[in-house]
Design a protein around this motif. Structure first.
Motif, PDB file in Angstrom:
ATOM      1  N   LYS A 247       0.813  -1.212   0.000  1.00  0.00           N
ATOM      2  CA  LYS A 247       0.000   0.000   0.000  1.00  0.00           C
ATOM      3  C   LYS A 247       0.850   1.267   0.000  1.00  0.00           C
ATOM      4  O   LYS A 247       0.522   2.246  -0.679  1.00  0.00           O
ATOM      5  CB  LYS A 247      -0.932   0.004   1.213  1.00  0.00           C
ATOM      6  N   ASP A 248       1.920   1.264   0.755  1.00  0.00           N
ATOM      7  CA  ASP A 248       2.754   2.471   0.847  1.00  0.00           C
ATOM      8  C   ASP A 248       3.373   2.830  -0.497  1.00  0.00           C
ATOM      9  O   ASP A 248       3.449   4.012  -0.864  1.00  0.00           O
ATOM     10  CB  ASP A 248       3.860   2.276   1.889  1.00  0.00           C
ATOM     11  N   LYS A 249       3.813   1.816  -1.246  1.00  0.00           N
ATOM     12  CA  LYS A 249       4.403   2.086  -2.562  1.00  0.00           C
ATOM     13  C   LYS A 249       3.351   2.629  -3.525  1.00  0.00           C
ATOM     14  O   LYS A 249       3.647   3.494  -4.358  1.00  0.00           O
ATOM     15  CB  LYS A 249       5.041   0.819  -3.138  1.00  0.00           C
ATOM     16  N   LEU A 250       2.122   2.150  -3.405  1.00  0.00           N
ATOM     17  CA  LEU A 250       1.055   2.649  -4.268  1.00  0.00           C
ATOM     18  C   LEU A 250       0.712   4.093  -3.911  1.00  0.00           C
ATOM     19  O   LEU A 250       0.501   4.924  -4.804  1.00  0.00           O
ATOM     20  CB  LEU A 250      -0.182   1.762  -4.148  1.00  0.00           C
ATOM     21  N   ILE A 251       0.667   4.402  -2.624  1.00  0.00           N
ATOM     22  CA  ILE A 251       0.411   5.777  -2.199  1.00  0.00           C
ATOM     23  C   ILE A 251       1.465   6.713  -2.776  1.00  0.00           C
ATOM     24  O   ILE A 251       1.155   7.782  -3.323  1.00  0.00           O
ATOM     25  CB  ILE A 251       0.385   5.887  -0.663  1.00  0.00           C
ATOM     26  N   ASN A 252       2.731   6.312  -2.679  1.00  0.00           N
ATOM     27  CA  ASN A 252       3.816   7.141  -3.208  1.00  0.00           C
ATOM     28  C   ASN A 252       3.701   7.327  -4.711  1.00  0.00           C
ATOM     29  O   ASN A 252       3.977   8.408  -5.241  1.00  0.00           O
ATOM     30  CB  ASN A 252       5.172   6.523  -2.857  1.00  0.00           C
ATOM     31  N   PHE A 253       3.291   6.276  -5.427  1.00  0.00           N
ATOM     32  CA  PHE A 253       3.123   6.381  -6.875  1.00  0.00           C
ATOM     33  C   PHE A 253       2.064   7.426  -7.215  1.00  0.00           C
ATOM     34  O   PHE A 253       2.262   8.277  -8.090  1.00  0.00           O
ATOM     35  CB  PHE A 253       2.739   5.031  -7.466  1.00  0.00           C
ATOM     36  N   ILE A 254       0.932   7.372  -6.537  1.00  0.00           N
ATOM     37  CA  ILE A 254      -0.143   8.337  -6.797  1.00  0.00           C
ATOM     38  C   ILE A 254       0.335   9.758  -6.500  1.00  0.00           C
ATOM     39  O   ILE A 254       0.124  10.681  -7.300  1.00  0.00           O
ATOM     40  CB  ILE A 254      -1.388   8.003  -5.961  1.00  0.00           C
TER      41      ILE A 254
END
Length: 314
Positions: A247-254
């Motif tokens: 989830k954290d990597k996806l948040i950073n991508f967004i």
């Protein structure tokens, strides 16, 4: 981890409506109703729905309705079930569903169901599982699911399930994260999620996460795109497999896809922003429980408080 430039995004969304002569506005003229849904829902998730004139929006929405009961993408455009759902969603945001002749709208949508349980998008007959979801979601929001054959609708969706656990637009069509959302969302609304192999589908969906960027793509060998932070992520939540991704990597991508100076979110970092990706970026962050955002319902794609007010009447 960066921060969400919430106020900039609000300003960007509001400014889009005022630039009616811009290139973006002209090329989106035929889907303005969908654009209204994207922008207004993003504003609501950001806690800024009051930034627009409610009466003006509701008046415009009603001018897009046809005698058939369906809505067009703009004033004077042909009716389609896609624009009809967006119109219902926009009115739902403002708690204005009572301005509709609900039976007329519901009859239009129900009239698009075919004998095999599938749905056409409009009078011209294109069939797609997108239209199954749209019709089911729309009728559910209007409390009129009893106007269709739900069992046949569910069986048609299940006929579009593939060996990899995913779903396509028609039987035998390639699995795609967008179509999977539509099928899983429709099954969720109709209480039919037990028909899904959740581990198999969960594996396919979590494989959509790019190890390098953290973003999600729509199918194998494609680039990550912010919009799949909704399409794939919402499905993972509905089948209770969201813990299988980072989830954290996806948040950073967004967050990396934001235009920090002018507002808006793009498909990938440093690309041009638009309302579509801004909405799905904000919606994805809401699903990921990012601080400061209202919660969004993964099946109805509306804020949870709106869904509770309509579906649960509270």
């Amino acid at each position: 981890m960066g921060e969400l430039a919430s106020q900039k995004h609000v300003q960007f969304i509001v400014s889009v409506e005022k630039k009616k002569d811009s290139f973006d506005s002209v090329v989106m003229e035929h889907i303005r109703m969908n654009g209204a849904y994207w922008g207004l829902t993003a504003l609501d998730l950001l806690g800024k729905l009051h930034a627009v004139d409610v009466e003006e929006v509701v008046s415009w929405v009603l001018q897009c309705q046809h005698d058939s009961g369906g809505f067009g993408g703009n004033i004077g455009h042909d009716p389609h079930v896609l624009h009809t759902l967006s119109a219902v969603q926009v009115l739902a945001l403002f708690d204005q569903l009572d301005v509709l002749d609900i039976e007329k709208v519901a009859s239009y949508v129900a009239g698009l169901q075919n004998e095999d349980g599938s749905f056409s998008g409009d009078m011209w007959g294109e069939i797609d599982t997108r239209f199954s979801y749209i019709s089911i979601s729309c009728l559910s929001l209007l409390h009129r699911l009893d106007k269709i054959n739900v069992e046949k609708a569910v069986n048609y969706i299940l006929s579009c399930k593939n060996h990899d656990g995913g779903f396509g637009c028609t039987p035998g069509a390639e699995s795609h994260a967008g179509q999977i959302f539509c099928c899983v969302g429709a099954l969720a609304i109709t209480g039919s999620l037990h028909h899904i192999d959740k581990d198999l589908l969960g594996w396919w969906l979590c494989e959509r996460q790019d190890n390098k960027t953290g973003g999600l793509n729509g199918r194998p060998e494609k680039l990550p795109d912010v919009c799949y932070s909704w399409w794939a992520l919402s499905s993972l939540i509905m089948i209770d497999r969201v813990h299988w991704i980072n989830k954290d990597k996806l948040i950073n991508f967004i967050l990396d896809c934001q235009d920090i100076e002018n507002g808006g979110i793009s498909d990938r970092p440093d690309d041009a922003v638009d309302v579509y990706h801004t909405y799905f970026g904000v919606a994805g962050l809401s699903l990921l429980e990012y601080p400061g955002l209202k919660a969004i319902d993964p099946a109805y794609a509306l804020p949870v408080d709106v869904v509770n007010r309509i579906i649960l009447d509270r």
